[in-house]
Design an enzyme around this catalytic site. Structure first.
Site: not given
Length: 312
Positions: A27, A29, A163
């Site tokens: 994921k 950032d 993240e």
């Protein structure tokens, strides 16, 4: 040239998992970005339907290498010296040009006029991979994914201080909504909030003391806490300049927080992201830390994220 496509959004999940029918990726950032490429023009659009062309011109230049027309979905990030996405560097990139600019692409929605959203994710990904491999690219990268081993990928991002991860069902179509076919599992709790005011500084603190923030519930801005940590001197100065421009005499919250005698109200048009420990029973953020402004998000979209408890 284009009509803004509603994005497929991931549902927040409570834990990582292993499953042969799913793939797992980092994921990133950064800022979500949809790229529209025709034979003659490129346009990169934020989640809030704002143009990124000027801000991230080098990515526009690389997209212009392609002769094909397409629509891509991905995340624009700035990597620091350790190769880790840094949201603060991303915020300041247009002014400082510090860090390494990357566009991690994870989906393709259209190719040569043909809509691909009804195809399974794994088929869309193969089309995307072949497209990106057809050109020599330095800033645009395929967002790599690993099949089945979600727990292993999650441990990797924890060690790297990233993240979190996104899990995607292999057979998922591109749904124009938040879907349980895409799941996000975070290493730390994060929440987007709308700035509704700020408090006076105390002691040696300059500019302001804390941000007074909220989320939308049924169309009303609801107070969820004060954010006083996470700022350096320059961040305080820069944000204070923005806050002064939008001061108002009216409280933007449906119910004003108490006490509020030292709060300066602002129009609820700035969105920021915070990391925090937990939600209290009263629905207040505990120990929120300022992460950065989110110019790519619309205030009315900011709601309290609820977590899906997995039964996989």
């Amino acid at each position: 040239m284009r009509k803004m496509i509603p994005l497929m959004l991931a549902t927040l999940a409570d834990r990582p998992f292993d499953d042969k029918d799913w793939v797992f990726e980092i994921k990133w950032d950064g800022c979500r970005a949809i790229s529209y490429k025709t034979k003659k023009k490129v346009e990169i659009i934020s989640r809030g339907n704002k143009s990124f062309n000027q801000r991230f011109a080098p990515i526009v230049q690389e997209l212009n290498k392609f002769s094909e027309s397409f629509v891509l979905d991905g995340e624009i990030v700035i990597l620091n010296k350790k190769g880790v996405p840094d949201f603060q560097l991303l915020q300041n990139y247009q002014r400082t040009k510090v860090g390494t600019l990357r566009y991690y692409v994870f989906d393709i929605l259209s190719f040569e006029g043909q809509c691909l959203t009804d195809l399974p994710f794994i088929e869309r990904r193969e089309i995307l991979k072949k497209l990106l491999e057809s050109q020599k690219l330095s800033r645009i990268k395929l967002s790599e994914c690993i099949e089945e081993k979600g727990k292993e990928v999650f441990q990797f991002v924890v060690k790297k201080g990233l993240e979190g991860i996104v899990a995607k069902h292999k057979e998922s179509t591109y749904q124009l909504r938040r879907s349980p076919d895409w799941l996000k599992i975070k290493t730390r709790q994060r929440q987007e909030v709308v700035i509704g005011g700020y408090t006076l500084p105390k002691g040696s603190r300059k500019c302001f003391g804390a941000l007074v923030v909220g989320v939308y519930e049924k169309g009303d801005l609801v107070y969820v806490g004060h954010v006083g940590g996470g700022f350096n001197v320059q961040m305080l100065k820069d944000l204070y300049q923005e806050l002064k421009k939008i001061k108002t005499s009216q409280c933007p919250f449906s119910i004003a927080p108490e006490p509020n005698k030292d709060i300066t109200w602002v129009k609820p048009i700035l969105v920021c992201e915070v990391i925090f420990a937990e939600w209290t029973q009263a629905g207040i953020l505990r120990m929120p830390i300022f992460k950065g402004l989110r110019s790519d998000k619309e205030p009315k979209e900011v709601v309290r994220e609820t977590m899906l408890k997995l039964n996989l």
